[in-house]
Design a protein around this motif. Structure first.
Motif, PDB file in Angstrom:
ATOM      1  N   ARG A  67       1.662   8.825  -6.390  1.00 57.05           N
ATOM      2  CA  ARG A  67       1.108  10.046  -6.311  1.00 57.05           C
ATOM      3  C   ARG A  67       1.363  11.190  -6.640  1.00 57.05           C
ATOM      4  N   TRP A  87      -8.084   1.819  -8.089  1.00 56.25           N
ATOM      5  CA  TRP A  87      -9.042   1.683  -6.807  1.00 56.25           C
ATOM      6  C   TRP A  87      -8.785   2.664  -6.583  1.00 56.25           C
ATOM      7  N   LEU A  88      -7.483   3.231  -6.051  1.00 56.93           N
ATOM      8  CA  LEU A  88      -6.693   4.645  -5.461  1.00 56.93           C
ATOM      9  C   LEU A  88      -7.363   4.959  -6.403  1.00 56.93           C
ATOM     10  N   ILE A 109     -10.642   6.220  -5.353  1.00 53.86           N
ATOM     11  CA  ILE A 109     -10.568   7.282  -4.247  1.00 53.86           C
ATOM     12  C   ILE A 109     -10.412   8.685  -4.407  1.00 53.86           C
ATOM     13  N   LEU A 130      -5.235   9.933  -0.082  1.00 55.57           N
ATOM     14  CA  LEU A 130      -4.196   9.147   0.251  1.00 55.57           C
ATOM     15  C   LEU A 130      -4.727   8.410   1.968  1.00 55.57           C
ATOM     16  N   PHE A 163      -8.454   0.625   3.724  1.00 52.76           N
ATOM     17  CA  PHE A 163      -7.838  -0.427   2.874  1.00 52.76           C
ATOM     18  C   PHE A 163      -8.175  -1.645   4.624  1.00 52.76           C
ATOM     19  N   LEU A 177      -1.925  10.817  -8.692  1.00 50.30           N
ATOM     20  CA  LEU A 177      -2.687  11.148  -8.408  1.00 50.30           C
ATOM     21  C   LEU A 177      -2.769  12.868  -8.749  1.00 50.30           C
ATOM     22  N   PRO A 224      -5.733  -2.481  -7.568  1.00 51.47           N
ATOM     23  CA  PRO A 224      -5.308  -1.263  -6.895  1.00 51.47           C
ATOM     24  C   PRO A 224      -4.984  -0.070  -7.646  1.00 51.47           C
ATOM     25  N   GLU A 225      -4.927  -0.019  -9.207  1.00 58.09           N
ATOM     26  CA  GLU A 225      -4.248   1.411  -9.805  1.00 58.09           C
ATOM     27  C   GLU A 225      -5.603   2.316  -9.466  1.00 58.09           C
ATOM     28  N   MET A 233       0.760   4.106  -3.113  1.00 60.33           N
ATOM     29  CA  MET A 233       0.798   6.205  -2.630  1.00 60.33           C
ATOM     30  C   MET A 233       2.089   6.403  -3.346  1.00 60.33           C
ATOM     31  N   ALA A 268      -7.948   6.327   1.691  1.00 58.35           N
ATOM     32  CA  ALA A 268      -7.215   4.755   1.315  1.00 58.35           C
ATOM     33  C   ALA A 268      -6.875   4.892   2.478  1.00 58.35           C
ATOM     34  N   LEU A 315       0.753  -1.670   0.100  1.00 56.26           N
ATOM     35  CA  LEU A 315       0.223  -0.198  -0.442  1.00 56.26           C
ATOM     36  C   LEU A 315       0.898   1.880   0.059  1.00 56.26           C
TER      37      LEU A 315
END
Length: 315
Positions: free
Chosen positions: A41, A85-86, A89, A66, A73, A44, A82-83, A37, A69, A33
Motif C-alpha cells: 500500500r 500484477w498489483l 492494477i 485494491l 483475484f 502503491l 504478484p507485485e 496489499m 484487485a 493477498l
C-alpha cells in the motif's frame, strides 16, 4: 480505533519483510493477498500520488486499485508476479482517474514528443525525488509512469515495461524525455499559496481550539446528520451517531493536538502526536463543511505513508 502506532518508513520491496520469499517468481494464493496489499500500500500510494499529482487523490486511487484487485483475484488464475500484477492494477486505476479528469491518454503523439526538450544528461533518482507532485503533471502519462516506476520506486527497465505492458525501447524513450523535462522543472518556484477566506480560517481555528481544549461535545454538535468519516486505511462510518465515537477515541489520546495548515491548495488540520510519530506533523485531517456543519472527515492517522508525499505549511 486508535490502538497502536505505525512507522513512517516502510520496506520498498516485499522481500524486505518476507511476505514473499521471491516476490516476482512465486504464485500468489488467497492467504497471501491481504498481506500483499498491506505491504504494497505505501508503494502503491507513491506511484498513484505522482501519477495524479496529489497525495489525497492518490490515496483515492489506491483504494480503488485494491478494490479492483480483490474483485479480480478469484478469476485471475495463477499469479506468478504478484507485485507487478498489483502495480499494473494500480496503474490502470490511475489511468482511469486521469481519464475522468479528461487529461491526455497513455499514448502521446509524435508531434507532442517533438516539441519536448530533449536533454542528453540523464536525470537520476535525486531529480525525481526533488520534483514536487505538481511537476509530474507536466510529463506525459507514459513519461510519468516510467519515471515514477524507475526513478522513484526503483524498478528495472524490464520490470517497468512488464508493469506498463509496453516495450523496453518505449520505456527508455519515455525515461529520456521525462527525466529531461523534470530537470527543466525542478528549479521552478511553486506558485504562491491562495489566500484562505477569513470565515473559513476562523471556522478551522475554532475547531482546532475546541479539539485542543478537549471540548468534544462541542465538536459533536457540529456534525451533520449525514456526516461521513473516512479513517483512511482503517474504517469508514456514516451518520452522526456512528461518527460521534470518533471523538471518544480522541479523548483517549491526550498527547494529540491540532494546528492549522495548508496542503495541496486546501486548508488542513496538522496533527502533532508523539504517540504516533516523532515528526512535528504526524498526519493530517481534512474537513468538509456545508452550512456550518461538518459533512465529511478524512483522517490519515493510519496512513502515515501519505506524509511522505505531502508538503504542508502552517498557517
Amino acid at each position: 480505533m486508535f490502538a497502536g502506532t505505525h512507522p513512517l518508513r516502510t520496506p520498498e520491496r516485499l522481500s524486505d519483510i518476507g511476505v514473499l520469499d521471491q516476490p516476482e517468481a512465486c504464485a500468489l494464493d488467497s492467504d497471501g493477498l491481504t498481506q500483499l496489499m498491506a505491504a504494497m500500500r505505501p508503494r502503491l500510494h507513491r506511484y498513484c500520488t505522482r501519477m495524479l499529482g496529489s497525495a489525497f487523490d492518490g490515496e483515492d486511487v489506491v483504494q480503488e486499485a485494491l478494490f479492483n484487485a480483490a474483485a479480480a483475484f478469484p478469476a485471475a488464475g495463477e499469479i506468478l508476479r504478484p507485485e507487478s500484477w498489483l502495480l499494473g492494477i494500480a496503474h490502470n486505476a490511475a489511468l482511469d482517474a486521469l481519464r475522468r479528469r479528461k487529461r491526455q491518454g497513455l499514448v502521446e503523439s509524435d508531434e507532442a514528443l517533438a516539441n519536448l526538450a530533449d536533454h542528453g544528461a540523464q536525470a537520476d533518482a535525486r531529480v525525481a525525488a526533488a520534483a514536487s507532485l505538481a511537476m509530474f503533471l507536466h510529463l506525459s502519462i507514459i513519461q510519468r509512469s516510467c519515471v515514477v516506476l524507475a526513478d522513484v520506486l526503483g524498478y528495472s527497465l524490464t520490470e517497468t515495461a512488464a508493469i506498463l505492458s509496453v516495450s523496453v525501447p518505449a520505456v527508455k524513450a519515455a525515461l529520456h524525455r521525462g527525466r529531461g523535462r523534470l530537470r527543466e522543472l525542478v528549479d521552478v518556484s511553486e506558485a504562491a499559496l491562495p489566500r484562505l477566506a477569513e470565515a473559513d480560517l476562523e471556522r478551522l481555528r475554532a475547531y482546532a481550539e475546541r479539539f485542543n481544549a478537549r471540548d468534544f461535545d462541542a465538536l459533536r454538535d457540529l456534525l451533520s446528520e449525514e456526516v461521513r468519516l473516512d479513517l483512511v486505511n482503517r474504517t469508514r462510518l456514516a451518520g452522526r451517531k456512528d461518527v460521534s465515537i470518533y471523538f471518544t477515541r480522541y479523548a483517549e489520546a491526550p498527547s494529540c493536538s491540532l494546528a492549522l495548515g495548508w496542503a495541496e491548495h486546501r486548508p488542513v488540520l496538522l496533527v502533532t502526536d508523539p504517540a504516533v510519530a516523532a515528526a512535528p506533523v504526524a498526519y493530517v485531517i481534512l474537513l468538509d463543511w456545508v452550512d456550518e456543519r461538518i459533512v465529511a472527515i478524512r483522517d490519515f492517522r493510519y496512513a502515515p505513508y501519505v506524509m511522505e508525499s505531502l508538503t504542508v505549511q502552517r498557517l
